[in-house]
Design a protein around this motif. Structure first.
Motif, mmCIF file in Angstrom:
data_model
loop_
_atom_site.group_PDB
_atom_site.id
_atom_site.type_symbol
_atom_site.label_atom_id
_atom_site.label_comp_id
_atom_site.label_asym_id
_atom_site.label_seq_id
_atom_site.Cartn_x
_atom_site.Cartn_y
_atom_site.Cartn_z
ATOM 1 N N ILE A 267 5.519 6.800 2.250
ATOM 2 C CA ILE A 267 4.363 6.192 2.889
ATOM 3 C C ILE A 267 4.301 6.702 4.327
ATOM 4 O O ILE A 267 5.274 6.603 5.076
ATOM 5 N N ALA A 268 3.144 7.260 4.700
ATOM 6 C CA ALA A 268 3.010 7.848 6.027
ATOM 7 C C ALA A 268 2.048 7.080 6.918
ATOM 8 O O ALA A 268 2.139 7.157 8.147
ATOM 9 N N GLY A 269 1.107 6.358 6.325
ATOM 10 C CA GLY A 269 0.129 5.646 7.137
ATOM 11 C C GLY A 269 -0.451 4.460 6.402
ATOM 12 O O GLY A 269 -0.560 4.466 5.170
ATOM 13 N N LEU A 270 -0.794 3.430 7.160
ATOM 14 C CA LEU A 270 -1.421 2.222 6.622
ATOM 15 C C LEU A 270 -2.783 2.092 7.284
ATOM 16 O O LEU A 270 -2.885 1.819 8.481
ATOM 17 N N ASN A 271 -3.837 2.331 6.503
ATOM 18 C CA ASN A 271 -5.197 2.293 7.044
ATOM 19 C C ASN A 271 -5.724 0.876 7.188
ATOM 20 O O ASN A 271 -6.455 0.559 8.124
ATOM 21 N N GLY A 272 -5.388 0.038 6.254
ATOM 22 C CA GLY A 272 -5.872 -1.332 6.282
ATOM 23 C C GLY A 272 -5.276 -2.114 5.136
ATOM 24 O O GLY A 272 -4.761 -1.547 4.170
ATOM 25 N N GLY A 273 -5.365 -3.409 5.246
ATOM 26 C CA GLY A 273 -4.831 -4.242 4.172
ATOM 27 C C GLY A 273 -5.280 -5.670 4.330
ATOM 28 O O GLY A 273 -5.486 -6.146 5.450
ATOM 29 N N ALA A 274 -5.452 -6.327 3.204
ATOM 30 C CA ALA A 274 -5.850 -7.737 3.217
ATOM 31 C C ALA A 274 -5.090 -8.475 2.131
ATOM 32 O O ALA A 274 -4.986 -7.998 0.997
ATOM 33 N N HIS A 275 -4.541 -9.639 2.515
ATOM 34 C CA HIS A 275 -3.980 -10.561 1.529
ATOM 35 C C HIS A 275 -5.139 -11.445 1.083
ATOM 36 O O HIS A 275 -5.491 -12.417 1.752
ATOM 37 N N LEU A 309 -4.296 0.433 -3.144
ATOM 38 C CA LEU A 309 -3.381 -0.271 -4.039
ATOM 39 C C LEU A 309 -3.815 -1.723 -4.119
ATOM 40 O O LEU A 309 -3.864 -2.420 -3.103
ATOM 41 N N VAL A 310 -4.136 -2.171 -5.307
ATOM 42 C CA VAL A 310 -4.608 -3.539 -5.517
ATOM 43 C C VAL A 310 -3.618 -4.280 -6.410
ATOM 44 O O VAL A 310 -3.254 -3.800 -7.488
ATOM 45 N N ALA A 311 -3.168 -5.429 -5.947
ATOM 46 C CA ALA A 311 -2.331 -6.323 -6.751
ATOM 47 C C ALA A 311 -3.173 -7.515 -7.170
ATOM 48 O O ALA A 311 -3.970 -8.026 -6.385
ATOM 49 N N TYR A 312 -2.977 -7.947 -8.409
ATOM 50 C CA TYR A 312 -3.764 -9.081 -8.903
ATOM 51 C C TYR A 312 -2.921 -9.926 -9.852
ATOM 52 O O TYR A 312 -1.965 -9.448 -10.457
ATOM 53 N N LYS A 313 -3.295 -11.204 -9.937
ATOM 54 C CA LYS A 313 -2.576 -12.123 -10.808
ATOM 55 C C LYS A 313 -3.438 -12.623 -11.954
ATOM 56 O O LYS A 313 -2.938 -13.269 -12.883
ATOM 57 N N ALA A 314 -4.727 -12.383 -11.893
ATOM 58 C CA ALA A 314 -5.656 -12.781 -12.943
ATOM 59 C C ALA A 314 -6.813 -11.806 -12.938
ATOM 60 O O ALA A 314 -7.079 -11.139 -11.937
ATOM 61 N N LEU A 333 -3.940 -8.639 -3.244
ATOM 62 C CA LEU A 333 -3.702 -7.656 -2.193
ATOM 63 C C LEU A 333 -4.658 -6.489 -2.354
ATOM 64 O O LEU A 333 -4.889 -6.011 -3.472
ATOM 65 N N ASP A 334 -5.205 -6.028 -1.243
ATOM 66 C CA ASP A 334 -6.007 -4.811 -1.201
ATOM 67 C C ASP A 334 -5.456 -3.967 -0.061
ATOM 68 O O ASP A 334 -5.655 -4.280 1.110
ATOM 69 N N LEU A 335 -4.730 -2.912 -0.394
ATOM 70 C CA LEU A 335 -3.993 -2.124 0.595
ATOM 71 C C LEU A 335 -4.467 -0.675 0.541
ATOM 72 O O LEU A 335 -4.567 -0.085 -0.532
#
Length: 343
Positions: A267-275, A309-314, A333-335
């Protein structure tokens, strides 16, 4: 004389405050072993010294996200001890690999403040830097967190919302010195898919799921010395639940992404992310990715790939937002990040 510290509340922050966080930490192979015990992390560069040496590094570094968690955890007692939630990230840069024996410490600067309309909470924006024993900055990132007020009648500060880059340019990325993927072994890495095999707009269902366990989450927050009350104290929330640390979800999703992105090594950079929504014990986390961009680098055999990268539970893979533009309730998560991959 009062010797305990209840932590900072929203009205305690001032624009320009520079906060040196306590308790430097020397990392070792223990962090690597525990990280791989907590998450199904299998990226070869972080698993094998020999693989890392053949890729031009002196040895296998600590996982990028493990280093992030250590730096992040240092900042929690001063920034988010009284947080309601960590809201987002921007301008994250991994500047130097973190190796066994390095000692990390953290410093944060307050760059934004905005009281919420309820008057009970406010959003604090900070830029946090992680430094090693040579005083070199190994990473930095901006995050914003919703923090409770101690006194709802305390006057609201002037609103300052920092202007942040929506995305890092590929030229902003720091490529580790010596990194060379010209002799990269895809068999040992686990998948044949290289940088040229991915197309912008392509989506990848990572297929697997992991059910979050209370014990593992608590071990993770203790490992990273993340003392935020919402993670430790079940009485801190009206529903009596401990909120799963957002970084735990990030690491879980990143580990799940191995199935389809095994060669997205560093991983070299993090552009944005939201929980987007809270995660609790018992939730089963799944993940999918979208290729947002690709760029060449000056390092031999190394390409950069920008991924959502999107994480989801439903719900289902590739579902993100409703017609109203808001995240669907099952999205965690939306990363948006840059990774380094063999060409």
């Amino acid at each position: 004389m009062l010797k305990t510290n209840a932590g900072r509340f929203f009205e305690d922050y001032r624009i320009g405050d520079v906060i040196a966080h306590a308790v430097p930490r020397t990392v070792s192979g223990g962090e690597r072993a525990l990280y791989h015990a907590l998450y199904p992390a299998r990226h070869a560069l972080y698993s094998s010294d020999e693989f890392a040496r053949k890729s031009g590094l002196q040895a296998s570094p600590i996982d990028d996200l493990a280093a992030f968690h250590v730096v992040f955890g240092k900042s929690v007692p001063d920034i988010s001890l009284n947080a309601v939630a960590n809201l987002g990230y921007a301008e994250g840069c991994w500047l130097l690999p973190v190796n066994e024996g390095d000692t990390l410490r953290s410093v944060s600067e307050v760059i934004g403040l905005k009281q919420n309309s309820s008057g009970k909470t406010g959003v604090v924006y900070v830029r946090t830097s992680g430094l090693n024993q040579r005083n070199e900055t190994v990473m930095e990132f901006v995050r914003w967190v919703m923090v409770r007020k101690r006194d709802v009648d305390a006057p609201a500060p002037d609103t300052v919302v920092p202007t942040l880059k929506k995305t890092l340019d590929a030229a902003d990325l720091s490529i580790p010195a010596g990194l060379d993927f010209t002799d990269y072994d895809t068999t040992l890495a686990g998948e044949p898919h290289r940088w040229g095999d991915y197309d912008v707009g392509e989506t990848i269902d990572h297929v697997d799921g992991v059910t979050i366990e209370e014990a593992e989450h608590m071990m993770a927050t203790r490992l990273w010395q993340n003392t935020a009350k919402v993670h430790f104290d079940a009485t801190n929330r009206e529903d009596g639940k401990r909120l799963i640390y957002g970084g735990h979800v990030i690491s879980m999703a990143r580990a799940l992404s191995f199935n389809g992105l095994a060669n997205a090594q560093m991983i070299a950079g993090l552009n944005g992310g939201a929980h987007a929504n809270p995660c609790f014990s018992g939730d089963t986390v799944r993940a999918w990715s979208e290729v947002l961009d690709k760029a060449d680098t000056n390092a031999p055999g190394v390409g950069a790939i920008r991924l959502r990268l999107v994480a989801y539970k439903a719900g289902a893979a590739f579902e993100l937002k409703g017609d109203d533009g808001k995240y669907l309730p099952g999205v965690l998560l939306d990363l948006d990040y840059w990774a380094l991959m063999p060409k």
